[in-house]
Scaffold this motif. Structure first.
Motif, mmCIF file in Angstrom:
data_model
loop_
_atom_site.group_PDB
_atom_site.id
_atom_site.type_symbol
_atom_site.label_atom_id
_atom_site.label_comp_id
_atom_site.label_asym_id
_atom_site.label_seq_id
_atom_site.Cartn_x
_atom_site.Cartn_y
_atom_site.Cartn_z
ATOM 1 N N LYS A 11 0.828 -1.212 0.000
ATOM 2 C CA LYS A 11 0.000 0.000 0.000
ATOM 3 C C LYS A 11 0.864 1.265 0.000
ATOM 4 C CE LYS A 11 -3.804 -2.233 2.430
ATOM 5 N NZ LYS A 11 -4.635 -2.257 3.630
ATOM 6 N N ALA A 14 2.221 1.672 -3.357
ATOM 7 C CA ALA A 14 1.236 2.204 -4.312
ATOM 8 C C ALA A 14 1.150 3.727 -4.186
ATOM 9 C CB ALA A 14 -0.127 1.577 -4.047
ATOM 10 N N LEU A 15 1.166 4.213 -2.949
ATOM 11 C CA LEU A 15 1.095 5.662 -2.705
ATOM 12 C C LEU A 15 2.337 6.366 -3.249
ATOM 13 C CD1 LEU A 15 -0.975 7.510 -1.265
ATOM 14 C CD2 LEU A 15 0.430 7.349 0.757
ATOM 15 N N ASN A 17 4.337 5.256 -5.625
ATOM 16 C CA ASN A 17 4.306 5.180 -7.080
ATOM 17 C C ASN A 17 3.393 6.267 -7.658
ATOM 18 O OD1 ASN A 17 4.702 4.047 -9.655
ATOM 19 N ND2 ASN A 17 2.783 2.935 -9.478
ATOM 20 N N LYS A 18 2.235 6.459 -7.005
ATOM 21 C CA LYS A 18 1.287 7.489 -7.456
ATOM 22 C C LYS A 18 1.908 8.876 -7.336
ATOM 23 C CE LYS A 18 -1.276 9.664 -4.805
ATOM 24 N NZ LYS A 18 -1.114 11.032 -4.213
ATOM 25 N N LYS A 21 4.659 9.335 -9.958
ATOM 26 C CA LYS A 21 4.063 9.489 -11.289
ATOM 27 C C LYS A 21 3.516 10.920 -11.445
ATOM 28 C CE LYS A 21 2.350 5.396 -12.912
ATOM 29 N NZ LYS A 21 1.331 4.338 -12.913
ATOM 30 N N GLY A 22 2.781 11.370 -10.424
ATOM 31 C CA GLY A 22 2.222 12.727 -10.439
ATOM 32 C C GLY A 22 3.316 13.773 -10.471
ATOM 33 N N LEU A 90 -8.518 9.718 -0.589
ATOM 34 C CA LEU A 90 -7.474 8.976 0.131
ATOM 35 C C LEU A 90 -7.976 8.517 1.487
ATOM 36 C CD1 LEU A 90 -3.944 10.634 -0.121
ATOM 37 C CD2 LEU A 90 -4.645 8.374 -0.852
ATOM 38 N N THR A 94 -7.808 4.310 2.629
ATOM 39 C CA THR A 94 -6.777 3.633 3.435
ATOM 40 C C THR A 94 -6.618 4.282 4.809
ATOM 41 O OG1 THR A 94 -4.561 2.683 3.318
ATOM 42 C CG2 THR A 94 -4.766 4.945 2.584
ATOM 43 N N ILE A 98 -0.735 4.546 6.694
ATOM 44 C CA ILE A 98 -0.220 4.248 5.341
ATOM 45 C C ILE A 98 0.068 5.560 4.609
ATOM 46 C CG2 ILE A 98 -0.882 3.295 3.063
ATOM 47 C CD1 ILE A 98 -0.552 1.048 4.973
ATOM 48 N N GLU B 90 -3.736 14.221 -12.646
ATOM 49 C CA GLU B 90 -2.476 13.905 -13.328
ATOM 50 C C GLU B 90 -2.330 12.415 -13.635
ATOM 51 O OE1 GLU B 90 -2.845 15.175 -10.345
ATOM 52 O OE2 GLU B 90 -1.414 14.377 -8.883
ATOM 53 N N PHE B 99 -4.705 2.623 -8.713
ATOM 54 C CA PHE B 99 -4.070 3.159 -7.501
ATOM 55 C C PHE B 99 -4.967 2.948 -6.283
ATOM 56 C CE2 PHE B 99 -4.202 6.885 -4.640
ATOM 57 C CZ PHE B 99 -3.116 6.523 -3.855
ATOM 58 N N PHE B 100 -6.245 3.327 -6.404
ATOM 59 C CA PHE B 100 -7.137 3.205 -5.237
ATOM 60 C C PHE B 100 -7.372 1.729 -4.877
ATOM 61 C CE2 PHE B 100 -8.176 7.656 -6.278
ATOM 62 C CZ PHE B 100 -7.919 8.187 -5.034
ATOM 63 N N LYS B 102 -5.111 -0.650 -5.263
ATOM 64 C CA LYS B 102 -3.877 -1.114 -4.599
ATOM 65 C C LYS B 102 -3.789 -0.581 -3.184
ATOM 66 C CE LYS B 102 -1.086 -0.381 -8.362
ATOM 67 N NZ LYS B 102 0.149 -0.095 -9.046
#
Lengths: 228, 212
Positions: A11, A14-15, A17-18, A21-22, A90, A94, A98, B90, B99-100, B102
């Motif tokens: 998790k 994933a955050l 990575n997001k 990417k952003g 968000l 979660t 996290i 973005e 994403f959500f 995961k």
């Protein structure tokens, strides 16, 4: 309802990575970081370049640049979630711990990237003596760890305020003072070539500071992240 | 099985009450419509039910399969669509859903994301940045976001706004499917939506007192 796995690392990954990417699509934080760091570095090198400076002055200048670069870029991590309205999505998806760990890791990697750019440039432009490169690396790493742990929780607090822009350095400075003084001492010793064993107490303080800040943040983040 | 109960909910901001002593219960297979004029606190009430904000007083209890949910457990069982919830501009539609999924810890999500994008008729734009979407397309993506984890309770805040006829059809289909899986709480000012979906109606009047 679907069965879900509870892997925290996945998790947090994933955050992370997001956020990367952003960040690489918008480059908001990285641009703020690098513009501030490089502008300050150039001003310092032009004004102080011809003079001989003690190791302690070099150490202080390195940490002033890193501290204000962190203040310029790291506040964005939470402010953008609140400003763009993505914080609710968000929160619904979660647990707060996290989110803290994901943002902390992102801020740490970003700050280390900036340090990896700024410090070689500093060494090139101002040519300070570099007696113990490993100690310098360790001090910068541990200093950035504490700086990101503190800035992450404070950025979450600042993101709830109506005046977000200049609040972070004001809140962060008193909290970060012990870390900055210790990091400056450690950097001075690294530049002077002191062996690692002589800087043990500085490294212990830097590591303890980070552990305390991460632990406190994990305990308190739930209250900071929740709306009233 | 899902059961929702809220008792004597009051919310004030800076001492100014938004609503007072709102109460209600909702059982599986039903859709509760919350209606009332602007400023009566429909959105605030839904945010309280979703656990996004705390009430000034009163309590919300949600029971799933004979287990009362505590704190953040609620997030695993409810989906929420609201004008105040935004996804990441973005990221692409597909990246947003993945994403959500995961970050929720859903074990298998790629096929689910594809199915949901198809369901909300956004499959063609799955690799387009969400920032380039129209308001109606963003609303459809929010539906997919809310349904990602097959929630037992679906909260919909003004879900029909910005939707075309096809989108409204999709909304009707979604509400009916959700009633088979659990329950729906929907807020609207549109009298046709109140008549269409309201198995139960909760009116928040200007004085702030909720009545079923």
């Amino acid at each position: 309802m679907v069965t879900r796995s509870s892997g925290w690392i996945l998790k947090v990954g994933a955050l992370l990575n997001k956020d990367f990417k952003g960040e690489f699509r918008t480059r908001h934080a990285l641009n703020s970081f690098l513009m501030f760091a490089l502008t300050t570095l150039i001003i310092v090198s032009f004004s102080l370049g011809p003079y001989y400076l003690d190791a302690v002055i070099h150490a202080a200048l390195i940490w002033i640049i890193l501290f204000f670069s962190a203040m310029a870029g790291l506040a964005r991590s939470f402010v953008k979630e609140e400003e763009k309205g993505t914080a609710y999505a968000l929160r619904l998806s979660t647990v707060p711990e996290i989110i803290y760990l994901g943002k902390f890791t992102f801020n740490l990697l970003l700050l280390l990237l900036v340090a990896a750019i700024v410090i070689p440039f500093y060494l090139f432009f101002l040519s300070p003596p570099l007696g113990n490169p490993f100690l310098l690396f360790l001090t910068v790493f541990l200093g950035c760890l504490g700086l990101s742990a503190t800035t992450t929780i404070l950025a979450a607090i600042v993101s709830k305020a109506s005046v977000k822009g200049n609040l972070l350095p004001v809140l962060a400075f008193p909290v970060l003072l012990p870390l900055l003084i210790t990091a400056i001492n450690g950097t001075q010793m690294a530049l002077e070539g002191s062996p690692l064993r002589e800087a043990t107490s500085e490294m212990q303080v830097l590591l303890s500071f980070s552990v305390i800040m991460v632990t406190l943040s994990l305990l308190l983040f739930n209250y900071v992240w929740e709306d009233g | 099985m899902v059961f929702v109960e809220f008792k004597d909910l009051t919310k004030s901001y800076n001492g100014q009450p938004i609503f007072k002593k709102v109460r209600g219960t909702l059982e599986e297979g039903n859709c509760m419509v919350i209606t009332g004029p602007n400023g009566s606190g429909k959105t605030t009430l839904l945010k309280i039910l979703a656990g996004l904000i705390r009430p000034s007083s009163g309590e919300v209890r949600i029971k799933v399969n004979d287990h009362w949910l505590k704190g953040e457990e609620r997030n695993d069982y409810l989906g929420f669509v609201s004008p105040d919830i935004f996804l990441y501009d973005e990221l692409t539609a597909s990246e947003n859903l993945c994403f959500f999924a995961k970050v929720r810890g859903l074990p298998v999500y790629e096929e689910k994301c594809r199915q949901l994008l198809e369901k909300v008729q956004l499959k063609r734009w799955s690799n387009s940045l969400t920032g380039t979407f129209s308001t109606g397309m963003k609303q459809r993506l929010k539906f997919a976001f809310a349904l990602l984890h097959d929630p037992y309770l679906l909260l919909l805040d003004e879900p029909g706004s910005n939707l075309d006829d096809e989108g409204r059809g999709l909304l009707g289909e979604m509400v009916n499917q959700q009633k088979k899986r659990g329950a729906v709480i929907l807020s609207t000012n549109d009298s046709s939506e109140v008549a269409l979906y309201g198995d139960q109606v909760l009116r928040l009047d200007p004085e702030g007192w909720g009545s079923s």
